[in-house]
Design a protein around this motif. Structure first.
Motif, PDB file in Angstrom:
ATOM      1  N   SER A  56      -7.583  -8.158   2.783  1.00  0.00           N
ATOM      2  CA  SER A  56      -9.037  -8.117   2.932  1.00  0.00           C
ATOM      3  C   SER A  56      -9.700  -7.524   1.692  1.00  0.00           C
ATOM      4  CB  SER A  56      -9.409  -7.302   4.174  1.00  0.00           C
ATOM      5  OG  SER A  56     -10.806  -7.155   4.281  1.00  0.00           O
ATOM      6  N   ALA A  57      -9.141  -6.417   1.190  1.00  0.00           N
ATOM      7  CA  ALA A  57      -9.718  -5.762   0.010  1.00  0.00           C
ATOM      8  C   ALA A  57      -9.626  -6.656  -1.223  1.00  0.00           C
ATOM      9  CB  ALA A  57      -9.008  -4.435  -0.243  1.00  0.00           C
ATOM     10  N   LEU A  58      -8.487  -7.311  -1.408  1.00  0.00           N
ATOM     11  CA  LEU A  58      -8.314  -8.171  -2.580  1.00  0.00           C
ATOM     12  C   LEU A  58      -9.238  -9.386  -2.519  1.00  0.00           C
ATOM     13  CD1 LEU A  58      -4.422  -8.035  -2.975  1.00  0.00           C
ATOM     14  CD2 LEU A  58      -6.122  -6.973  -4.467  1.00  0.00           C
ATOM     15  N   LEU A  83       0.813  -1.215   0.000  1.00  0.00           N
ATOM     16  CA  LEU A  83       0.000   0.000   0.000  1.00  0.00           C
ATOM     17  C   LEU A  83       0.847   1.266   0.000  1.00  0.00           C
ATOM     18  CD1 LEU A  83      -2.856  -0.929   2.518  1.00  0.00           C
ATOM     19  CD2 LEU A  83      -2.974  -0.833   0.023  1.00  0.00           C
ATOM     20  N   ASP A  84       2.064   1.180   0.520  1.00  0.00           N
ATOM     21  CA  ASP A  84       2.905   2.369   0.646  1.00  0.00           C
ATOM     22  C   ASP A  84       3.765   2.653  -0.575  1.00  0.00           C
ATOM     23  OD1 ASP A  84       2.037   3.073   3.197  1.00  0.00           O
ATOM     24  OD2 ASP A  84       3.493   1.759   4.170  1.00  0.00           O
ATOM     25  N   SER A  85       3.955   1.663  -1.454  1.00  0.00           N
ATOM     26  CA  SER A  85       4.926   1.882  -2.529  1.00  0.00           C
ATOM     27  C   SER A  85       4.464   1.460  -3.919  1.00  0.00           C
ATOM     28  CB  SER A  85       6.234   1.138  -2.209  1.00  0.00           C
ATOM     29  OG  SER A  85       6.015  -0.263  -2.166  1.00  0.00           O
ATOM     30  N   SER A  86       3.348   0.770  -4.023  1.00  0.00           N
ATOM     31  CA  SER A  86       2.964   0.228  -5.329  1.00  0.00           C
ATOM     32  C   SER A  86       1.540   0.612  -5.707  1.00  0.00           C
ATOM     33  CB  SER A  86       3.106  -1.300  -5.325  1.00  0.00           C
ATOM     34  OG  SER A  86       2.023  -1.895  -4.636  1.00  0.00           O
ATOM     35  N   VAL A  87       1.140   0.169  -6.887  1.00  0.00           N
ATOM     36  CA  VAL A  87      -0.208   0.430  -7.397  1.00  0.00           C
ATOM     37  C   VAL A  87      -1.277  -0.200  -6.511  1.00  0.00           C
ATOM     38  CG1 VAL A  87      -0.289  -1.621  -8.868  1.00  0.00           C
ATOM     39  CG2 VAL A  87      -1.581   0.421  -9.538  1.00  0.00           C
ATOM     40  N   ALA A  88      -0.876  -1.072  -5.611  1.00  0.00           N
ATOM     41  CA  ALA A  88      -1.828  -1.702  -4.693  1.00  0.00           C
ATOM     42  C   ALA A  88      -2.597  -0.674  -3.874  1.00  0.00           C
ATOM     43  CB  ALA A  88      -1.096  -2.668  -3.758  1.00  0.00           C
ATOM     44  N   CYS A  89      -2.060   0.538  -3.757  1.00  0.00           N
ATOM     45  CA  CYS A  89      -2.768   1.584  -3.014  1.00  0.00           C
ATOM     46  C   CYS A  89      -4.132   1.875  -3.631  1.00  0.00           C
ATOM     47  CB  CYS A  89      -1.928   2.859  -2.952  1.00  0.00           C
ATOM     48  SG  CYS A  89      -1.685   3.663  -4.556  1.00  0.00           S
ATOM     49  N   HIS A  90      -4.289   1.574  -4.922  1.00  0.00           N
ATOM     50  CA  HIS A  90      -5.572   1.802  -5.598  1.00  0.00           C
ATOM     51  C   HIS A  90      -6.476   0.569  -5.584  1.00  0.00           C
ATOM     52  CE1 HIS A  90      -4.104   5.643  -6.782  1.00  0.00           C
ATOM     53  NE2 HIS A  90      -3.279   5.210  -7.723  1.00  0.00           N
ATOM     54  N   PHE A  91      -5.922  -0.577  -5.227  1.00  0.00           N
ATOM     55  CA  PHE A  91      -6.700  -1.814  -5.307  1.00  0.00           C
ATOM     56  C   PHE A  91      -7.716  -1.957  -4.173  1.00  0.00           C
ATOM     57  CE2 PHE A  91      -3.015  -4.095  -7.692  1.00  0.00           C
ATOM     58  CZ  PHE A  91      -3.338  -3.386  -8.837  1.00  0.00           C
ATOM     59  N   THR A  92      -7.643  -1.088  -3.177  1.00  0.00           N
ATOM     60  CA  THR A  92      -8.624  -1.145  -2.089  1.00  0.00           C
ATOM     61  C   THR A  92      -9.908  -0.401  -2.443  1.00  0.00           C
ATOM     62  OG1 THR A  92      -7.650   0.820  -1.052  1.00  0.00           O
ATOM     63  CG2 THR A  92      -6.813  -1.336  -0.331  1.00  0.00           C
ATOM     64  N   LEU A 104     -11.548  -7.349 -11.318  1.00  0.00           N
ATOM     65  CA  LEU A 104     -10.245  -7.547 -10.683  1.00  0.00           C
ATOM     66  C   LEU A 104     -10.227  -8.890  -9.952  1.00  0.00           C
ATOM     67  CD1 LEU A 104      -8.254  -4.899  -8.689  1.00  0.00           C
ATOM     68  CD2 LEU A 104      -8.632  -7.151  -7.700  1.00  0.00           C
ATOM     69  N   TYR A 105      -9.152  -9.664 -10.161  1.00  0.00           N
ATOM     70  CA  TYR A 105      -9.049 -10.968  -9.510  1.00  0.00           C
ATOM     71  C   TYR A 105      -7.615 -11.186  -9.045  1.00  0.00           C
ATOM     72  CZ  TYR A 105     -10.287 -15.782  -8.421  1.00  0.00           C
ATOM     73  OH  TYR A 105     -10.554 -16.956  -7.749  1.00  0.00           O
ATOM     74  N   TRP A 106      -7.472 -11.582  -7.796  1.00  0.00           N
ATOM     75  CA  TRP A 106      -6.158 -11.786  -7.175  1.00  0.00           C
ATOM     76  C   TRP A 106      -5.848 -13.275  -7.109  1.00  0.00           C
ATOM     77  CZ3 TRP A 106      -5.153 -12.087  -1.319  1.00  0.00           C
ATOM     78  CH2 TRP A 106      -3.775 -12.134  -1.070  1.00  0.00           C
ATOM     79  N   TYR A 107      -4.719 -13.671  -7.720  1.00  0.00           N
ATOM     80  CA  TYR A 107      -4.326 -15.077  -7.773  1.00  0.00           C
ATOM     81  C   TYR A 107      -3.264 -15.447  -6.744  1.00  0.00           C
ATOM     82  CZ  TYR A 107      -6.891 -15.573 -12.150  1.00  0.00           C
ATOM     83  OH  TYR A 107      -7.883 -15.621 -13.097  1.00  0.00           O
TER      84      TYR A 107
END
Length: 372
Positions: free
Chosen positions: A231-233, A195-204, A243-246
């Motif tokens: 939790s968000a994924l 969440l602090d460094s990657s595009v994952a900050c938008h995945f929530t 969106l799907y997390w593998y």
């Protein structure tokens, strides 16, 4: 003989450690061995072509802890002392202190600078550490950087002469055993989920869940952030909106999947100098498999996309711009404009972003033997 010391367990990331070592060995008509630590929860990958060239050195403590790193260094020292290589390659600033332990000094020492040294500035003993690294840097014969701005920054930091520096993009060699698959209108994201460094900050954000994104990687960062992201994924996966997390997959599995995707997403938050000036493996891996990229405006990525028309560049790092660019990519999928981008990936690989071309340039720069 060439010995490379890696600070990561190979087969999950940093593919250029093996690739560069192999190519440099061929350039010098020499044999090589790579030493790697046994990192907890990372299974040793043994089913790749150069597995027999890799020696795993287990430690009692975690190899990235102070004590575990010292234990790893001691084993590396014994190996170097025993085989007395012509060339020693280290792949991280954290590995340079091993040079202090060696009684035998290899004729050539290469720093393959895959990671930046910015995080070392936050160390409690940062002044002492940097003074130590500056002293050790004088022993390095060749400095190989993956990105120009990072090379300039570190050259000033450690007073590195230009004639010792070569900028080698993180070129990737596609596996010939994986045949191209019919493309599907989906976007791949494979890499760091923090969440602090990657595009994952938008995945929530549920508005992003509507995008046709397949995500590969494990949640990282602080325990609180890991829980929040996981939790968000999981919610996004259950919602089945797009969106799907593998989860985490190894490099070979990713190679086998990559060619079917319409685009590969490349995105680091520019919170640090090195993240702004990222040289992402996934960018070059995508191009190697004929997959155009959707990239945040990192200078190197932007340069190659504009040079070869091999993808789309976001205007900024915002959630809205991510959504806009992904939607544009899906809209273009299957059109002549999209096919031009696929052609651009091949042009980039054939003309510049391949090992043969880069090693010829390196050999010319350092006056090494010609690379076949």
């Amino acid at each position: 003989m060439i010995i490379t010391i890696s600070d990561v367990t190979l087969g999950y990331g940093s593919p250029q450690i093996i690739s560069f070592t192999k190519e440099f060995a061929e350039c010098n008509q020499d044999d090589f061995t790579i030493l790697q630590p046994a990192v907890p929860y990372r299974q040793i990958v043994t089913d790749h072509k150069f597995a027999e060239k890799i020696r795993t050195l287990p430690t009692r403590e975690h190899p990235h802890s102070c004590l575990g790193r010292w234990q790893f260094f001691q084993q590396c020292k014994q190996f170097v002392q025993k085989y007395k290589p012509d060339t020693l390659i280290v792949s991280n600033y954290n590995l340079l202190p091993i040079l202090e332990l060696l009684e035998f000094t290899p004729p050539k020492i290469i720093n393959l600078v895959l990671e930046d040294c910015e995080h070392l500035k936050k160390s409690f003993h940062s002044k002492v550490l940097f003074s130590r690294l500056q002293k050790l840097s004088k022993q390095i014969d060749y400095w190989i950087f993956p990105e120009q701005n990072r090379a300039i920054n570190d050259a000033e930091l450690f007073s590195i002469p230009y004639e010792k520096i070569f900028v080698l993009p993180n070129v990737y060699e596609a596996k010939s055993t994986f045949h191209p698959k019919p493309k599907i209108p989906k976007i791949l994201y494979a890499g760091t989920l923090d969440l602090d460094s990657s595009v994952a900050c938008h995945f929530t954000d549920p508005s992003v869940w509507k995008l046709p994104l397949d995500i590969y990687g494990d949640s990282q960062g602080t325990p609180k952030n890991q829980d929040k992201l996981t939790s968000a994924l999981n919610q996004a996966r259950c919602a089945n909106m797009g969106l799907y997390w593998y989860g985490q997959v190894d490099a070979q599995t990713l190679d086998s999947l990559l060619s079917q995707y319409a685009f590969s997403l490349v995105f680091w938050l520019p919170k640090r100098f090195a993240l702004l000036n990222a040289a992402p493996n996934k960018f070059f891996q995508a191009l190697a498999y004929g997959v155009p990229v959707i990239t945040a405006p990192h200078p190197q990525c932007k340069m190659y996309v504009e040079r070869y028309n091999c993808g789309l560049v976001m205007k900024d790092w915002s959630k809205g711009e991510l959504i806009r660019t992904v939607q544009l990519g899906i809209k273009l999928f299957g059109t002549s404009q999209y096919q031009d981008m696929v052609g651009g990936t091949k042009q980039a690989i054939n003309q510049e972003l391949n090992w043969k071309t880069q090693m010829k340039l390196l050999a010319n720069k350092f006056r090494l033997k010609a690379h076949g």
